[in-house]
Scaffold this motif. Sequence first.
Motif, short mmCIF file in Angstrom:
data_model
loop_
_atom_site.label_atom_id
_atom_site.label_comp_id
_atom_site.label_asym_id
_atom_site.label_seq_id
_atom_site.Cartn_x
_atom_site.Cartn_y
_atom_site.Cartn_z
N GLU A 43 3.95 -6.36 -0.60
CA GLU A 43 3.94 -6.94 -1.95
C GLU A 43 5.27 -6.74 -2.67
OE1 GLU A 43 0.47 -6.24 -4.42
OE2 GLU A 43 -0.76 -6.01 -2.64
N ASP A 44 5.97 -5.65 -2.31
CA ASP A 44 7.22 -5.35 -3.01
C ASP A 44 8.31 -6.38 -2.72
OD1 ASP A 44 7.19 -4.36 -0.34
OD2 ASP A 44 9.02 -3.23 -0.75
N ARG A 45 8.11 -7.22 -1.70
CA ARG A 45 9.12 -8.24 -1.41
C ARG A 45 9.02 -9.42 -2.38
NH1 ARG A 45 9.53 -4.53 1.95
NH2 ARG A 45 10.38 -4.77 4.04
N GLY A 46 7.91 -9.53 -3.07
CA GLY A 46 7.76 -10.60 -4.03
C GLY A 46 7.49 -11.96 -3.41
N THR A 47 7.10 -11.96 -2.16
CA THR A 47 6.89 -13.24 -1.48
C THR A 47 5.56 -13.90 -1.87
OG1 THR A 47 5.99 -11.99 0.38
CG2 THR A 47 8.29 -12.65 0.54
N ASP A 48 4.68 -13.14 -2.44
CA ASP A 48 3.39 -13.63 -2.92
C ASP A 48 2.61 -14.43 -1.86
OD1 ASP A 48 1.26 -14.06 -4.60
OD2 ASP A 48 2.25 -15.63 -5.79
N PRO A 49 2.22 -13.76 -0.80
CA PRO A 49 1.51 -14.46 0.28
C PRO A 49 0.17 -15.06 -0.18
CG PRO A 49 2.21 -12.27 0.99
CD PRO A 49 2.41 -12.33 -0.49
N ASN A 50 -0.20 -16.14 0.45
CA ASN A 50 -1.53 -16.72 0.23
C ASN A 50 -2.54 -16.15 1.22
OD1 ASN A 50 -0.94 -18.31 -2.01
ND2 ASN A 50 -0.12 -19.95 -0.73
N THR A 51 -2.21 -15.04 1.82
CA THR A 51 -3.13 -14.31 2.69
C THR A 51 -3.39 -12.95 2.05
OG1 THR A 51 -2.22 -15.40 4.65
CG2 THR A 51 -3.50 -13.39 5.02
N TYR A 52 -4.67 -12.64 1.90
CA TYR A 52 -5.08 -11.40 1.24
C TYR A 52 -5.92 -10.57 2.21
CZ TYR A 52 -3.73 -13.61 -3.19
OH TYR A 52 -3.03 -14.21 -4.20
N TYR A 53 -5.81 -9.27 2.08
CA TYR A 53 -6.54 -8.35 2.95
C TYR A 53 -7.48 -7.48 2.13
CZ TYR A 53 -3.17 -9.70 6.51
OH TYR A 53 -2.41 -10.41 7.41
N ILE A 54 -8.73 -7.48 2.51
CA ILE A 54 -9.71 -6.59 1.88
C ILE A 54 -9.74 -5.30 2.68
CG2 ILE A 54 -12.16 -6.19 1.44
CD1 ILE A 54 -12.51 -9.19 1.03
N SER A 55 -9.65 -4.17 1.99
CA SER A 55 -9.83 -2.89 2.66
C SER A 55 -10.55 -1.96 1.71
CB SER A 55 -8.49 -2.29 3.08
OG SER A 55 -7.67 -2.07 1.96
N GLY A 56 -11.19 -0.96 2.28
CA GLY A 56 -11.93 -0.01 1.46
C GLY A 56 -13.41 -0.34 1.47
N GLU A 57 -13.79 -1.36 0.73
CA GLU A 57 -15.20 -1.76 0.67
C GLU A 57 -15.39 -3.07 1.43
OE1 GLU A 57 -18.56 -2.91 -2.73
OE2 GLU A 57 -16.49 -2.48 -3.28
N MET A 58 -16.36 -3.08 2.33
CA MET A 58 -16.58 -4.26 3.16
C MET A 58 -17.24 -5.38 2.37
SD MET A 58 -18.82 -4.56 6.66
CE MET A 58 -17.84 -3.42 7.61
N SER A 59 -16.72 -6.58 2.55
CA SER A 59 -17.33 -7.75 1.91
C SER A 59 -18.41 -8.32 2.82
CB SER A 59 -16.25 -8.81 1.68
OG SER A 59 -15.98 -9.51 2.89
#
Lengths: 276, 80
Positions: free
Chosen positions: A197-213
Amino acid sequence: MTKHGLVIDQERCIGCQACAVSCKQENNVPMGQFWNRVLTEGGEKMDTPSGGYPEDGGSGSLDMQYQPTACQHCENAPCVKVCPVNATYTRDDGIVEIDYDKCIGCRYCMAACPYNARVFNWDEPEHMPEEGTGDVEARPQGVVEKCTFCSHRVDEGLDPACVVNCPADARIFGDLDDESSTVSKYIDKYETDQLLEDRGTDPNTYYISGEMSPGRPQTSDKMESELDDVSPWSDGDDDVPSEEADSVGGESSGSSHSVEGGEIPYATPAKSGGDD
Amino acid sequence: MSDPQQPRLTPIDEWEDEAEAMLDDVEYDTDLGVQMARDAIRVSNGELTDAEFHEKYHEAVLDEFGEDERPTKPEGFEDD
């Protein structure tokens, strides 16, 4: 406007590589190349954890997570900005694509991509079988290629191959500009990260972690926007009978779903047969 | 070139090494590619504008490729 995006639930991902294989097959990706990879976060090698087993009553420190990675289809894509011939470009729907007729193989885009999502055809591409696979024409030697979100399928109203073929329902594709889409709902509800995220590229791919959806069980090849009702958030008439949902979504995953109001996505039996 | 088994989400210092390796035997200017890649990330970060990026490399891109079709071209920018 439509902005296509992908949510990958890392808690659901089982590292089976079905996404990588189906991508390769669908997109006629040459031997030795991968557009879609499932990396291992943990040990130094694939499918190996870091840390060790509990010893002498200790808690142990084994740790491993899968990191599916492909082109992130960035909003501020550095690969697009460096291409001197405008071969790499962003479509109106947010998909970053390459015009292989324009590509001169300078590989500047590869250097600019912080995700190492691109591959270069150093040699004449080889396919198995020789005539190739899937529904996409082979790319020639000397060009860069990468994931397209299966734009040829998306244009037909179909989900990307990696999404359809994920047996863990860990990949959810949809319209990020549509607040009612499952991708938008999940990004809103669950803790999600974008890579680097620090690159500022703002991907349209998101990752869920921690709590399962709850994932998005595939009821057909069609994109969510093409279906009458698929979202676990839907208030439509076809909403899930709770008993069936429990048996499908709850036990099979071995997870603790936490969708509000006990809503669990309805999963009808997947259609048999080919994908298009 | 790329090893699908290994993560490439490397820290920025290592990334520069990888970028140079990627462009090592390219028939175009390796240094230009690495510099543009670095600054393209700065554009994404907001440290540099599209226009500044375009102007900074326009001459070099023209010299190297004979054309500059990057989408960062600001409105009213005149090609040489």
